[in-house]
Structure formats: C-alpha cells, structure tokens
Write a protein that holds these residues in place. Structure first.
Motif, short mmCIF file in Angstrom:
data_model
loop_
_atom_site.label_atom_id
_atom_site.label_comp_id
_atom_site.label_asym_id
_atom_site.label_seq_id
_atom_site.Cartn_x
_atom_site.Cartn_y
_atom_site.Cartn_z
N VAL A 1 0.85 -1.19 0.00
CA VAL A 1 0.00 0.00 0.00
C VAL A 1 0.88 1.24 0.00
N ILE A 2 0.53 2.21 -0.83
CA ILE A 2 1.17 3.52 -0.81
C ILE A 2 0.10 4.53 -0.46
N VAL A 3 0.31 5.27 0.63
CA VAL A 3 -0.68 6.23 1.11
C VAL A 3 -0.23 7.63 0.71
N ALA A 4 -1.00 8.25 -0.18
CA ALA A 4 -0.75 9.61 -0.64
C ALA A 4 -2.02 10.43 -0.40
N ALA A 5 -2.42 10.49 0.86
CA ALA A 5 -3.74 11.01 1.22
C ALA A 5 -3.76 12.50 1.51
N GLY A 6 -2.63 13.18 1.40
CA GLY A 6 -2.62 14.62 1.60
C GLY A 6 -3.16 15.03 2.95
N GLY A 7 -4.11 15.97 2.94
CA GLY A 7 -4.66 16.50 4.18
C GLY A 7 -5.49 15.52 4.97
N TRP A 8 -5.81 14.37 4.38
CA TRP A 8 -6.53 13.32 5.12
C TRP A 8 -5.58 12.42 5.90
N LEU A 9 -4.28 12.55 5.68
CA LEU A 9 -3.33 11.66 6.34
C LEU A 9 -3.41 11.70 7.86
N PRO A 10 -3.51 12.89 8.51
CA PRO A 10 -3.55 12.88 9.98
C PRO A 10 -4.69 12.02 10.54
N ARG A 11 -5.85 12.08 9.90
CA ARG A 11 -6.98 11.30 10.40
C ARG A 11 -6.83 9.82 10.07
N LEU A 12 -6.16 9.52 8.97
CA LEU A 12 -6.04 8.14 8.52
C LEU A 12 -4.93 7.38 9.24
N LEU A 13 -3.92 8.10 9.73
CA LEU A 13 -2.75 7.44 10.31
C LEU A 13 -3.10 6.42 11.40
N GLY A 14 -4.04 6.78 12.26
CA GLY A 14 -4.41 5.89 13.35
C GLY A 14 -5.14 4.65 12.91
N SER A 15 -5.57 4.61 11.63
CA SER A 15 -6.31 3.45 11.11
C SER A 15 -5.45 2.59 10.19
N LEU A 16 -4.13 2.83 10.21
CA LEU A 16 -3.23 2.07 9.37
C LEU A 16 -2.49 1.02 10.19
N ALA A 17 -2.20 -0.09 9.55
CA ALA A 17 -1.48 -1.17 10.22
C ALA A 17 0.01 -0.87 10.21
N LEU A 18 0.40 0.17 10.95
CA LEU A 18 1.79 0.61 11.01
C LEU A 18 2.37 0.33 12.39
N PRO A 19 3.65 -0.04 12.48
CA PRO A 19 4.27 -0.27 13.79
C PRO A 19 4.23 1.00 14.63
N SER A 20 4.08 0.83 15.93
CA SER A 20 4.01 1.99 16.82
C SER A 20 5.31 2.79 16.78
N SER A 21 6.44 2.13 16.57
CA SER A 21 7.71 2.85 16.50
C SER A 21 7.77 3.74 15.26
N PHE A 22 7.17 3.29 14.17
CA PHE A 22 7.12 4.10 12.95
C PHE A 22 6.24 5.32 13.16
N LEU A 23 5.07 5.09 13.73
CA LEU A 23 4.15 6.21 13.99
C LEU A 23 4.77 7.21 14.96
N ALA A 24 5.55 6.73 15.94
CA ALA A 24 6.18 7.63 16.90
C ALA A 24 7.20 8.54 16.24
N GLY A 25 7.75 8.11 15.11
CA GLY A 25 8.73 8.91 14.40
C GLY A 25 8.15 9.91 13.43
N MET A 26 6.82 9.90 13.26
CA MET A 26 6.19 10.85 12.34
C MET A 26 6.29 12.26 12.90
N PRO A 27 6.72 13.23 12.09
CA PRO A 27 6.72 14.61 12.57
C PRO A 27 5.29 15.12 12.70
N PRO A 28 5.07 16.17 13.47
CA PRO A 28 3.73 16.76 13.51
C PRO A 28 3.30 17.20 12.11
N ILE A 29 2.08 16.91 11.76
CA ILE A 29 1.55 17.27 10.45
C ILE A 29 0.47 18.33 10.64
N GLU A 30 0.66 19.46 10.00
CA GLU A 30 -0.25 20.59 10.14
C GLU A 30 -1.02 20.79 8.84
#
Length: 384
Positions: free
Chosen positions: A192-221
């Motif tokens: 899967v390649i996620v190119a969701a733009g402004g929807w990414l912040p809301r979608l991130l929590g619904s992705l099967a991503l490792p918690s360590s990967f999510l912890a490394g995401m910079p704040p998205i504004e």
C-alpha cells in the motif's frame, strides 16, 4: 474480494504520479480516490501552481532539475502543455535573492540579479522593495491537467482507477493488507502507498503501522489556505506577469497568473500559510477569513500596482505541512507513506512518484532527508 499487487491511496499529484510509475514498470496497481482525481477538496485541483528552481539550498534546486525531465516525458506522452513558461521573480529581505542566485549559479540555471530600479522598469506592475532574482525558466503548472495526464498514463499501462472509494482503514492480513472503504467495500493488496494529503492525519491511526514508525512521524499541520484573483489594470498585458514570491519579516506573499481558474482575467495572490489550522482535510469549510482578505487586499494595493485591489474571485485549498517543510517518504513493512508536500510539492510530483515507486518496490532509495529518521533527529534540509 479483489486482490492487487499495489494499492495507491489518493489520486492527487503525488498519488497519480506513483500509480503512473508503478504501472509503467508492469506492476498491478489499483488507484483509490475518495471522490474524483484532482477534486476541489484536495490540494491538486485547478490550473495554477508555481514551477520554480529558486531554493536557498542546492538539494531542492537539484531535485527540480530532476523533476523537469519527468515533466517533459509526461508532456510528450500526453501531448499536453502542463507547464506554461512565465519566469519568476523572488524578492524581499527574508527571501535573500543573492543567496538564491548563488544556488542557481552553482546548478547552472539561467538567472539575473537585478536592483529594485532595474526590476521596476522591467515589471512596472510590481513594486519591489529589495534586489530581485529573476529566472526565466520558471512557470505555472496546470495541476488538474497534470493529474489527469498521469492517471491516463497509469490506466493505459494497466492500472485500475477506483473513484468514490474513500479509505477508512488498512489492516494487516496474512502477509498482505485489507483496505476497507467508508461504505464497506474491501480490497486486498500486497503493498500500500498512502498519498492522502490532508486526510493523512486522520487516517494514520487506522493504518497497520508499527508503533515505532508512527512515533517517528513529525507533527503534520493541515491549513485551509485562501487565495484571491485580482483583475489586471486596464492596459496591462497579462503575458508580462511572472510568478512571484515576496518574503519579508512577518509576511510572505506569492502570486501567479491565474489561468483557467481565474478565467484568464487576473493574478492569483495569497498569503503563504495564512489560513486556519485544521485537524484534517475532513474539517475544511471553504470559508474565507475577512481578516485574511483584508490583509491580501492591502498588500495588493501597496505592492502590485498592476492589479485592481478588488478580488473578483476567491477560493480555499489545503496545505499539509511538516515542521521543516521537507516531504515525508518512508516505508514500514508493506506500507509506504508519502508527502505531506508543505505547499511547495507540486513541482516535484513526477519525481516524488518515482521515489515512492522505487521505495515500495525496493528498486531504489529516496533522499535521506525525506525519511523519518532524518526528520526525527533534525538532520532534514529545511525547504522554505
């Protein structure tokens, strides 16, 4: 349940470019778009985005040069003019025209450094307050037509376009991923390649991503930006207008010929990152701030004598920013996250798509600056 090798979520500039590159390499691709490609609720609609080479660091200027080769290839394949040449002027005390000129010199890009008086004689429709960098190979990208061209090429090469397919979740399942839409449809993908733009912040929590990967995401504004179209003063030749970026203490404005978006009647002018911050793209309301409108009108009255300081049209669009304005392009297991593009990513779209395809397939690497580790440790290159 349908099954596919690569599912690309989002058919804006970055997602369409990724689908194009993957399909051109012979991979099975499903391109999923929550409504239609380049729709007005995203960041890739309309006919006016700035294409420029001027950056304060060689890193991004070099990437623009790489991207231009892909733009030329896309224009050849589609038979469309996707970038209209206009040239660009950069000025303002914080814009540092001399520094920009030094970067262009090092990259062999044609440019001139002009005094305010010299620039004023060449472009009397603009009031310059500092030396001015001019580079003639800049222009205006037709974002909508560019998305359409990349989607068309992806489909020609075998990709399947699914419109009105809003992804609600992506869950791991037996070595693959099950994508579920908001209306309950499902699709199985190995990658899967996620190119969701402004929807990414809301979608991130619904992705099967490792918690360590999510912890490394910079704040998205996510910002709901506002842009205004101002008519040309009678007698002004529209073809003489360059794009511009004017950056001074506490204020950055940009403008470009509005093209089809403005009925070819005027210049598109906006305050950079002047819109309100949203939790995600789903929270946009399309409302224009009266204070922002007044600031931009006052700016036009003071600095753009070639325009009538009364907008005849106005619009909102989305900027999705990282703290450094560097892009995100990284992968965990079989999921690749790309962008946000921080208000300056359109010009790189075909190259971002190539990088994403390289990363997702293992065919190549992406610049370290776009990986989460660099951004988490403060080693990414600030864009600006």
């Amino acid at each position: 349940m349908d099954s596919i090798e690569y599912a690309v979520v989002g058919a804006g500039l970055s997602g369409a470019a990724t689908a194009w590159h993957l399909a051109a390499r012979g991979h099975g691709v499903a391109l999923l778009e929550r409504t239609t490609p380049a729709n007005d609720a995203g960041s890739s609609h309309g006919s006016a985005r700035i294409f420029r080479y001027a950056y304060p660091e060689e890193f991004y200027t070099g990437l623009v040069q790489e991207a231009k080769a892909s733009w030329d290839e896309l224009a050849r394949l589609s038979g469309k003019q996707l970038i209209t040449p206009t040239g660009a002027v950069d000025y303002g005390a914080i814009r540092q025209p001399k520094r920009l000129a030094a970067v262009l010199t090092s990259r062999g890009i044609d440019h001139e450094l002009l005094t305010p008086a010299e620039a004023g004689r060449r472009w009397p429709q603009i009031a310059f307050d500092t030396p001015v960098l001019w580079h003639p190979d800049a222009g205006v990208i037709d974002a909508h037509e560019s998305v359409a061209a990349m989607v068309d090429q992806a489909v020609i090469d075998g990709a399947a376009l699914h419109t009105n397919w809003a992804v609600a979740s992506i869950a791991g399942s037996a070595g693959a991923y099950v994508l579920t839409s908001e209306d309950g449809r499902t699709l199985r993908a190995a990658n899967v390649i996620v190119a969701a733009g402004g929807w990414l912040p809301r979608l991130l929590g619904s992705l099967a991503l490792p918690s360590s990967f999510l912890a490394g995401m910079p704040p998205i504004e996510v910002r709901q930006e506002q842009a205004y179209h101002f008519p040309y003063v009678d007698g002004t030749d529209p073809s003489t207008w360059p794009t511009f970026i004017h950056k001074r203490e506490g204020w950055q404005a940009y403008g470009l010929p509005g093209g089809r978006d403005a009925g070819f009647r005027g210049q598109k002018v906006a305050e950079y990152n002047g819109g309100k911050i949203l939790p995600s793209a789903a929270d946009q309301d399309g409302r224009i701030s009266a204070d922002n409108r007044r600031r931009v009108i006052d700016y036009v009255a003071q600095y753009l004598p070639g325009l009538v300081p009364e907008p005849y049209a106005e619009t909102t669009c989305l900027f999705t920013n990282t703290p450094t304005e560097d892009f995100i392009l990284d992968r965990a297991d079989g999921i690749t996250i790309l962008s946000p593009c921080s208000g300056h990513g359109a010009k790189f779209a075909p190259l971002i798509g190539k990088f994403a395809a390289d990363l997702a397939t293992g065919a190549g690497q992406v610049p370290d600056q776009f990986r989460l580790a660099a951004q988490a440790h403060g080693t990414a290159v600030a864009a600006h």
